[in-house]
Design an enzyme around this catalytic site. Structure first.
Site: not given
Ligand code: UT7
Length: 337
Positions: A253, A113, A283
């Site tokens: 970004h 990125c 993104n």
């Molecule tokens: O350019 C660089 C590229 N990458 C990034 O910038 C990514 C940076 N990270 C993020 O933006 C965030 O970490 C995410 C958006 C990817 C995830 O958000 P989060 O608040 O960190 O969620 P999490 O990974 O802690 O997951 C929370 C819950 C989980 O369920 P449980 O374990 O609490 O039951 C996940 O399984 O949300 C669940 N989950 C979803 N639910 C619905 C993860 N993805 C999804 C989804 N829809 N798409």
């Protein structure tokens, strides 16, 4: 030594819009989850026959016209991308041929990125040292081609687009005031495309194991981004010899609105000073910052003399920031959506 500045801007946004409602049909997710956790409402998806160089070409044509520069005048083309048309030849060479940029050297920069931000820093080096007068710097991505559409952890986040700028010399104190690049290879596994290189050549097995798709540890990348953006911004500001209060607009970004808000909070800067379009494109990796810059300029949020600080982060892990005193508002006024 002279400095460098941006004299032309272009972007290409694929026509096809994919909404969160559409993703609800593909994976176990919801519009509510995606909007509240990321700020993303829709993203653009390239056509099946469009590769990253095709998006780059359209953005470049606009940037060259905006700068009033012909393809023959380009000394160097640098393409930043995590989704090159193929491992080689470089996407920059494919673009060079299509543009008819007969005098230009051409190469790609690979920093996920952060690729466009790194590429702009390299271009600045060439221009400010007098080794090039006209450099085309493009960030182009077709992330949709490397997304596992069954993986809700990644499929909801990314989109396709391209942004291009023309960089030319200017007097010191104007144009780019500073650059800062960083990397931490120990975090490489946090965002990766494991197969298709020399470590894990493409095979039936790698396809079966779905190793030809982007993989990501979202939580680790999130923590890294929230730490890294404020530091990178502070470094660009320090190197430019200015105060953070002198910055008129931050162009971060566009990965996640929560990451941008957290950075604003840590820096004690108002959220309104951070340009945001993540809700419309998701993104778009290397294209994210140049597309955001394009839209900020075209919508009148960047004016002559303004100080803009751009910051990117991503796979590698990598990060990069720069400060620019906006010197050359572009002549064309094709309005951003
Ligand atoms: O350019 C660089 C590229 N990458 C990034 O910038 C990514 C940076 N990270 C993020 O933006 C965030 O970490 C995410 C958006 C990817 C995830 O958000 P989060 O608040 O960190 O969620 P999490 O990974 O802690 O997951 C929370 C819950 C989980 O369920 P449980 O374990 O609490 O039951 C996940 O399984 O949300 C669940 N989950 C979803 N639910 C619905 C993860 N993805 C999804 C989804 N829809 N798409």
């Amino acid at each position: 030594m002279r400095s460098s500045t941006i004299t032309g801007l272009g972007r290409y946004i694929p026509r096809r819009i994919m909404t969160n409602a559409e993703l609800e049909q593909l994976v176990d997710t919801s519009d509510e989850w995606i909007v509240s956790r990321t700020g993303i409402r829709e993203r653009r998806i390239a056509e099946p026959d469009q590769a990253s160089s095709d998006l780059a070409y359209e953005a470049s044509i606009e940037a060259l016209a905006d700068a009033g520069v012909s393809a023959e005048e380009i000394d160097l083309i640098i393409v930043g991308t995590a989704t090159p048309d193929m491992l080689f030849p470089a996407t920059a060479c494919i673009l060079q041929d299509r543009l008819g940029a007969k005098q230009a050297g051409a190469f790609d920069v690979s920093a996920a990125c952060t690729s466009w931000a790194y590429a702009a820093a390299v271009a600045h080096g060439y221009v400010s040292s007098g080794q090039a007068d006209t450099v085309l710097v493009v960030g182009t991505e077709t992330l949709s081609k490397i997304i596992n559409w069954k993986d809700r952890n990644t499929s909801v986040l990314f989109g396709d687009s391209a942004g291009a700028v023309v960089m030319k010399p200017c007097e010191p104190g104007k144009g780019f005031l500073s650059f800062h690049l960083g990397s931490d290879g120990s975090g490489g596994p946090f965002i990766a495309l494991p197969a298709g290189g020399s470590r894990l050549p493409a095979s039936y097995e790698t396809v079966e194991r779905e190793q030809h798709y982007l993989t990501m540890n979202g939580r680790e990348v999130y923590k890294f981004a929230v730490r890294c953006i404020p530091r990178a911004i502070e470094e660009a500001v320090k190197r430019a010899g200015i105060d953070i209060e002198d910055v008129d607009l931050f162009i971060p970004h566009q990965a996640n609105i929560r990451i941008i808000d957290a950075a604003a909070e840590r820096l004690r800067q108002p959220k309104e000073k951070f340009f945001v379009n993540v809700e419309r494109y998701g993104n778009t990796s290397a294209a994210s910052v140049p597309v955001a810059l394009y839209e900020a300029v075209r919508s009148g949020q960047v004016k002559e003399g303004d100080v803009v600080v751009m910051v990117a982060f991503g796979g590698g892990l990598t990060w990069a920031s720069s400060a620019i005193r906006w010197t050359m508002p572009t002549q064309n006024s094709t309005s951003a959506r």
